[in-house]
Design a protein around this motif. Structure first.
Motif, PDB file in Angstrom:
ATOM      1  N   UNK A 118       0.823  -1.276   0.121  1.00  0.00           N
ATOM      2  CA  UNK A 118      -0.009   0.058  -0.085  1.00  0.00           C
ATOM      3  C   UNK A 118       0.945   1.088   0.028  1.00  0.00           C
ATOM      4  N   UNK A 119       2.123   1.163  -0.277  1.00  0.00           N
ATOM      5  CA  UNK A 119       3.171   2.281  -0.225  1.00  0.00           C
ATOM      6  C   UNK A 119       2.945   3.022  -1.541  1.00  0.00           C
ATOM      7  N   UNK A 120       2.668   4.510  -1.439  1.00  0.00           N
ATOM      8  CA  UNK A 120       2.542   5.217  -2.644  1.00  0.00           C
ATOM      9  C   UNK A 120       3.668   5.172  -3.417  1.00  0.00           C
ATOM     10  N   UNK A 121       3.690   5.211  -4.893  1.00  0.00           N
ATOM     11  CA  UNK A 121       4.915   5.296  -5.583  1.00  0.00           C
ATOM     12  C   UNK A 121       5.202   6.746  -5.541  1.00  0.00           C
ATOM     13  N   UNK A 122       6.365   7.133  -5.946  1.00  0.00           N
ATOM     14  CA  UNK A 122       6.708   8.599  -5.960  1.00  0.00           C
ATOM     15  C   UNK A 122       7.455   8.986  -7.318  1.00  0.00           C
ATOM     16  N   UNK A 123       7.627  10.300  -7.246  1.00  0.00           N
ATOM     17  CA  UNK A 123       8.543  10.875  -8.340  1.00  0.00           C
ATOM     18  C   UNK A 123       8.154  10.447  -9.718  1.00  0.00           C
ATOM     19  N   UNK A 124       9.002  10.164 -10.850  1.00  0.00           N
ATOM     20  CA  UNK A 124       8.282   9.822 -12.247  1.00  0.00           C
ATOM     21  C   UNK A 124       7.703   8.533 -12.226  1.00  0.00           C
ATOM     22  N   UNK A 125       7.779   7.598 -11.120  1.00  0.00           N
ATOM     23  CA  UNK A 125       6.960   6.462 -11.367  1.00  0.00           C
ATOM     24  C   UNK A 125       5.302   6.828 -11.178  1.00  0.00           C
ATOM     25  N   UNK A 126       4.959   7.928 -10.625  1.00  0.00           N
ATOM     26  CA  UNK A 126       3.713   8.274 -10.583  1.00  0.00           C
ATOM     27  C   UNK A 126       3.141   8.758 -11.857  1.00  0.00           C
ATOM     28  N   UNK A 127       3.901   9.267 -12.719  1.00  0.00           N
ATOM     29  CA  UNK A 127       3.463   9.651 -14.047  1.00  0.00           C
ATOM     30  C   UNK A 127       3.217   8.581 -14.822  1.00  0.00           C
ATOM     31  N   UNK A 128       4.415   7.889 -14.928  1.00  0.00           N
ATOM     32  CA  UNK A 128       4.484   6.424 -15.852  1.00  0.00           C
ATOM     33  C   UNK A 128       3.293   5.655 -15.512  1.00  0.00           C
ATOM     34  N   UNK A 129       3.117   5.601 -14.080  1.00  0.00           N
ATOM     35  CA  UNK A 129       1.867   4.546 -13.810  1.00  0.00           C
ATOM     36  C   UNK A 129       0.542   5.262 -14.336  1.00  0.00           C
ATOM     37  N   UNK A 130       0.503   6.782 -14.508  1.00  0.00           N
ATOM     38  CA  UNK A 130      -0.844   7.369 -14.907  1.00  0.00           C
ATOM     39  C   UNK A 130      -0.999   7.103 -16.031  1.00  0.00           C
ATOM     40  N   UNK A 131       0.124   7.046 -16.703  1.00  0.00           N
ATOM     41  CA  UNK A 131       0.151   6.833 -18.317  1.00  0.00           C
ATOM     42  C   UNK A 131      -0.351   5.299 -18.556  1.00  0.00           C
ATOM     43  N   UNK A 132       0.168   4.486 -17.756  1.00  0.00           N
ATOM     44  CA  UNK A 132      -0.352   3.087 -18.038  1.00  0.00           C
ATOM     45  C   UNK A 132      -1.879   3.015 -17.618  1.00  0.00           C
ATOM     46  N   UNK A 133      -2.358   3.743 -16.394  1.00  0.00           N
ATOM     47  CA  UNK A 133      -3.861   3.963 -15.929  1.00  0.00           C
ATOM     48  C   UNK A 133      -4.730   4.330 -17.328  1.00  0.00           C
ATOM     49  N   UNK A 134      -4.076   4.942 -18.231  1.00  0.00           N
ATOM     50  CA  UNK A 134      -5.127   5.596 -19.230  1.00  0.00           C
ATOM     51  C   UNK A 134      -5.441   4.471 -20.264  1.00  0.00           C
ATOM     52  N   UNK A 135      -4.973   3.005 -19.799  1.00  0.00           N
ATOM     53  CA  UNK A 135      -5.605   1.880 -20.586  1.00  0.00           C
ATOM     54  C   UNK A 135      -7.022   1.621 -19.960  1.00  0.00           C
ATOM     55  N   UNK A 136      -7.464   2.271 -18.872  1.00  0.00           N
ATOM     56  CA  UNK A 136      -8.887   2.060 -18.137  1.00  0.00           C
ATOM     57  C   UNK A 136      -8.787   1.000 -17.129  1.00  0.00           C
ATOM     58  N   UNK A 137      -7.729   0.850 -16.616  1.00  0.00           N
ATOM     59  CA  UNK A 137      -7.681   0.141 -15.312  1.00  0.00           C
ATOM     60  C   UNK A 137      -8.534   0.720 -14.069  1.00  0.00           C
ATOM     61  N   UNK A 138      -9.242  -0.168 -13.389  1.00  0.00           N
ATOM     62  CA  UNK A 138     -10.172   0.279 -12.327  1.00  0.00           C
ATOM     63  C   UNK A 138      -9.635   1.106 -11.401  1.00  0.00           C
ATOM     64  N   UNK A 139      -8.429   0.397 -10.671  1.00  0.00           N
ATOM     65  CA  UNK A 139      -7.727   1.142  -9.430  1.00  0.00           C
ATOM     66  C   UNK A 139      -6.242   1.296  -9.858  1.00  0.00           C
ATOM     67  N   UNK A 140      -5.680   2.255  -9.711  1.00  0.00           N
ATOM     68  CA  UNK A 140      -4.134   2.191  -9.709  1.00  0.00           C
ATOM     69  C   UNK A 140      -3.325   1.464  -8.585  1.00  0.00           C
ATOM     70  N   UNK A 141      -3.534   0.318  -8.547  1.00  0.00           N
ATOM     71  CA  UNK A 141      -2.725  -0.508  -7.669  1.00  0.00           C
ATOM     72  C   UNK A 141      -1.877  -1.590  -8.550  1.00  0.00           C
TER      73      UNK A 141
END
Length: 290
Positions: A42-65
Motif C-alpha cells: 500500500x506504499x504510494x509510488x513517488x517521483x517519475x513513477x507516478x506519471x509513468x503509472x498514470x500513463x499506464x492507467x489510461x488503459x482503463x484499469x479500475x484502480x491504480x494498484x
C-alpha cells in the motif's frame, strides 16, 4: 550495449508532449484512489513513477494498484498470459571502494534500477483486499472543499485571495489568488492553489530551489514543470481533476527534456519533495491541534 533509462523515459514523455498532451493531466479521472500504490505494501509510488503509472492507467484499469509478477504469485494469483507490464524506476545507492584496500573510504554511487509492475486488473486469483482501491471521495465540484482548505491553512502560507491574478512573489513570500468565484469550480481553484503552493516551497527558508533566474526560459520552464507536477500529485491525493496551468510551456518542456535527459526525473523528484514537505506541515499542524 548499456541501456540509458533516463533517455528512454525522457523520450516517452517528449512523445506525449509533442502529441499535445501532458501525461500527468486527467489520466486518473473517475479512478478511485487516484495515487498509484503497491498493492501489497500500500506504499504510494513517488517521483517519475507516478506519471509513468498514470500513463499506464489510461488503459482503463479500475484502480491504480500495481505489483510485480513475483508478488502476484506470492499472493496466490498470477499475471494473465500475454499481459504487458509497466516499467518503474528506483535509485539504488551502491557502495564503491576506490581501491582494493579495505581501509579505503567508500563512496555511494546512485544506480538506476528498472522493475516491471502489473496493474491488479491484469491479474487473476488475487483477493479483493489486494485489488480494491480506496473509495472515491464524495465532494461538491462547485463548492469549496473543507479538507483542501484545511490543508492550505495548515501550511501557514500567506495566501491572499481576491487579488487579481494567481502568482507567487518570492521576494515578499506571498501567494496571490483570484477569488474562488472567478474559477470554473473547485477542481480549477485547487489546482491553481496547489501550483502556486509548490512554487512557495522553493523559498530559501524551505526547500531552497533556485528561483533567482525564474524568467530565463529554460530555468523558468523547469520550475514551472515542478509546480505542474506538484499540483498534479496533490490534486490526485484530494480527488480533484488536474488541469494544465500553463499550456504554453509545452514547447519549452520539450526543449528542456531534449537538452537534459534527466530533467524530467529531477522535476518529478523535486515535485515529490514539495508535496511531502507540504504534507509534513499538515501533519505537524494536526498533531499540534490534537
Amino acid at each position: 550495449m548499456k541501456r540509458d533509462f533516463y533517455a528512454e523515459v525522457s523520450a516517452r514523455i517528449v512523445a506525449e508532449l509533442e502529441a499535445g498532451a501532458a501525461p500527468w493531466i486527467k489520466p486518473w479521472s473517475a479512478t478511485p484512489g487516484n495515487v498509484p500504490c503497491n498493492a501489497v505494501t500500500n506504499r504510494p509510488y513517488s517521483g517519475c513513477n507516478v506519471v509513468l503509472l498514470w500513463m499506464a492507467q489510461a488503459a482503463g484499469y479500475r484502480t491504480p494498484r500495481y505489483l510485480t509478477f513475483k508478488q502476484a504469485l506470492e499472493l496466490g494469483g498470477h499475471v494473465r498470459k500475454g499481459e504487458r507490464g509497466t516499467k518503474v524506476y528506483f535509485i539504488k545507492q551502491l557502495e564503491v571502494k576506490e581501491d582494493a584496500d579495505n581501509n579505503s573510504p567508500a563512496r555511494l554511487v546512485p544506480m538506476m534500477r528498472e522493475y516491471t509492475v502489473f496493474n491488479v486488473g491484469q491479474c487473476e486469483g488475487l483477493q479483493e483486499s489486494v485489488t480494491a482501491g480506496k473509495p472515491a471521495r464524495v465532494r461538491n465540484p462547485d463548492a469549496r472543499d473543507d479538507l483542501a482548505d484545511q490543508f492550505l491553512r495548515s501550511t501557514r502560507a500567506d495566501i491572499r485571495e481576491g487579488h487579481g491574478e494567481a502568482f507567487y512573489v518570492p521576494s515578499r513570500d506571498f501567494i496571490s489568488m483570484p477569488a474562488f468565484e472567478a474559477f470554473k469550480g473547485a477542481d480549477q481553484f485547487y489546482n491553481v492553489a496547489f501550483h502556486e503552493l509548490t512554487h512557495w516551497t522553493a523559498h530559501s527558508s524551505r526547500l531552497d530551489r533556485d528561483l533567482k533566474n525564474r524568467f530565463g526560459s529554460r530555468n523558468y520552464a523547469a520550475e514551472e514543470l515542478v509546480a505542474e507536477l506538484g499540483a498534479a500529485f496533490l490534486c490526485a491525493e484530494f480527488g480533484f481533476d488536474g488541469d494544465l496551468r500553463h499550456a504554453g510551456y509545452i514547447s519549452h518542456w520539450i526543449e528542456l527534456l531534449r537538452a537534459d535527459k534527466r530533467a524530467f526525473f529531477t522535476a518529478c523528484s523535486q515535485a515529490s519533495k514539495a508535496a511531502d514537505y507540504l504534507r509534513g506541515l499538515a501533519i505537524a499542524d494536526a498533531e499540534a491541534a490534537a
